[in-house]
Design an enzyme around this catalytic site. Structure first.
Site, PDB file in Angstrom:
ATOM      1  N   ASP A  14       0.854  -1.189   0.000  1.00 48.64           N
ATOM      2  CA  ASP A  14       0.000   0.000   0.000  1.00 48.64           C
ATOM      3  C   ASP A  14       0.887   1.235   0.000  1.00 48.64           C
ATOM      4  OD1 ASP A  14      -2.182   1.645   0.141  1.00 48.64           O
ATOM      5  OD2 ASP A  14      -2.702   1.173   2.219  1.00 48.64           O
ATOM      6  N   ASP A 107      -2.868   2.491  -6.127  1.00 48.00           N
ATOM      7  CA  ASP A 107      -1.837   2.576  -5.095  1.00 48.00           C
ATOM      8  C   ASP A 107      -1.735   1.363  -4.176  1.00 48.00           C
ATOM      9  OD1 ASP A 107      -4.306   3.177  -3.962  1.00 48.00           O
ATOM     10  OD2 ASP A 107      -3.415   4.402  -2.390  1.00 48.00           O
ATOM     11  N   GLU A 108      -2.441   0.279  -4.486  1.00 50.43           N
ATOM     12  CA  GLU A 108      -2.301  -0.902  -3.625  1.00 50.43           C
ATOM     13  C   GLU A 108      -2.589  -2.178  -4.407  1.00 50.43           C
ATOM     14  OE1 GLU A 108      -5.166  -1.540  -0.493  1.00 50.43           O
ATOM     15  OE2 GLU A 108      -6.553  -0.108  -1.398  1.00 50.43           O
TER      16      GLU A 108
END
Length: 364
Positions: A14, A107-108
């Site tokens: 993350d 983003d993860e």
């Protein structure tokens, strides 16, 4: 705990305050300052830097509220093309280690490194290497969680944020989950947490003391999920090619809309855009949903499902107008959205559709 899943090694990576960190990296004058991506006049915060979070600024917060909490807050317009560019670099790093990569957002992602391309036995070591490479190639930091399933890895990645990682070893899972506050369980939102508090369920051990029947009665279908995860059971595999279940377009307006003609124009534009995206990927669907967010942030959605697939922007527009007429309130509108589901993608691999949503594409 199900012993057949103990040998899996799952990492959840993350990025730390991704959008805000990109802006601070690209513009050194913003480093160390409280910034919010999005927001501005009458807008909504898409992401906040850690400096801003210290003052209580969060994603999805109205910019007015954010400014009240942090008077020196700096608003920065979002640059989604730039975030996508960096996200692609990060995913290339993931694929150096495994092809079992399941992106959750820009983003993860989850990675299954049980068997990895580099033959590294330690998932903890792989996570360290990935985080180091991300920093070297993008200048950004990431946090990671490592354990035997996706649920535990997701929970673990939040423990040593920012720029840290946490491994939950198999022999420590039971004790870890028993002491974990229920609001930290992935999938337990604020409303559910408050309901659990009212039932004297504060930690995993309190949840564990409840029977399966009791949890199903109290929480419906989610009861089985809570019963399993508090025992470390979560069978969901890392899916690198998740099936596309819906395609959506949304618009947040700088000026709230009330005029019927304006609404119709926006619905027609959204219908055209939705059709173009579906056509580009040869996707058809049967269920159209209209989403309305009002000035006071109350939300209304209504869907219509056909026997046959929708095939034209005129059909989307006509149906969206009928759904609009079913709205419960006549008050100013700040967001309109259309989404299509029940798609013909069961045999297709996931397609990547970048939504042009200026202030609604939030970080986790």
């Amino acid at each position: 705990m199900d012993s057949s899943f103990l040998l899996r090694k799952i990492i959840h990576v993350d990025m730390d305050a991704f959008y805000a960190s990109v802006e601070q990296y690209d513009d050194p004058t913003l480093r160390g300052k409280a910034i919010a991506v999005g927001g501005g006049h009458r807008g909504v915060v898409s992401a906040a830097s850690y400096e801003a979070r210290k003052f209580g600024v969060r994603s999805a917060m109205p910019s007015k509220t954010a400014k009240e909490k942090c008077p020196h807050l700096i608003f920065v317009p979002p640059r989604f093309a730039r975030y996508k560019e960096i996200s692609r670099k990060i995913r290339e790093i993931f694929h150096e280690y495994t092809d079992l990569v399941e992106p959750l957002s820009l983003d993860e992602a989850y990675l299954d490194v049980t068997e990895n391309k580099k033959g590294i036995e330690s998932a903890n070591q792989i996570a360290k290497e990935i985080r180091q490479k991300i920093f070297e190639e993008t200048g950004l930091t990431a946090s990671a969680g490592i354990s035997i399933n996706k649920f535990l890895a997701k929970v673990a990645s939040d423990i040593n944020k920012p720029n840290g990682q946490k491994t939950i070893h198999p022999e420590k899972i039971e004790k870890f989950l028993e002491e974990l506050p229920v609001e930290k369980f992935y999938g337990v939102g604020k409303v559910t947490a408050n309901k659990m508090f009212s039932l004297a369920i504060y930690k995993g051990k309190d949840l564990k003391n409840r029977s399966l029947e009791d949890l199903k009665r109290l929480f419906g279908k989610s009861g089985k999920y809570y019963y399993d995860v508090v025992r470390g059971i979560h069978h969901s595999e890392v899916k690198p090619n998740r099936i596309q279940k819906s395609v959506a377009v949304e618009r947040t307006f700088f000026e709230d809309l009330f005029d019927e003609q304006q609404i119709n124009e926006k619905l027609e534009n959204l219908s055209q855009e939705l059709h173009q995206r579906l056509q580009k990927h040869q996707i058809l669907g049967r269920s159209l949903t209209l989403k309305i967010k009002y000035k006071d942030f109350s939300l209304f959605t209504r869907s219509f499902t056909k026997e046959e697939h929708f095939t034209s922007p005129e059909q989307y527009f006509a149906t969206s107008k009928k759904l609009w007429e079913l709205r419960p309130f006549d008050k100013a509108v700040r967001l309109l959205g259309l989404s299509l589901s029940h798609l013909n993608t069961e045999e297709k691999k996931q397609v990547s559709v970048q939504l042009k949503i200026p202030f609604e594409e939030f970080e986790n």
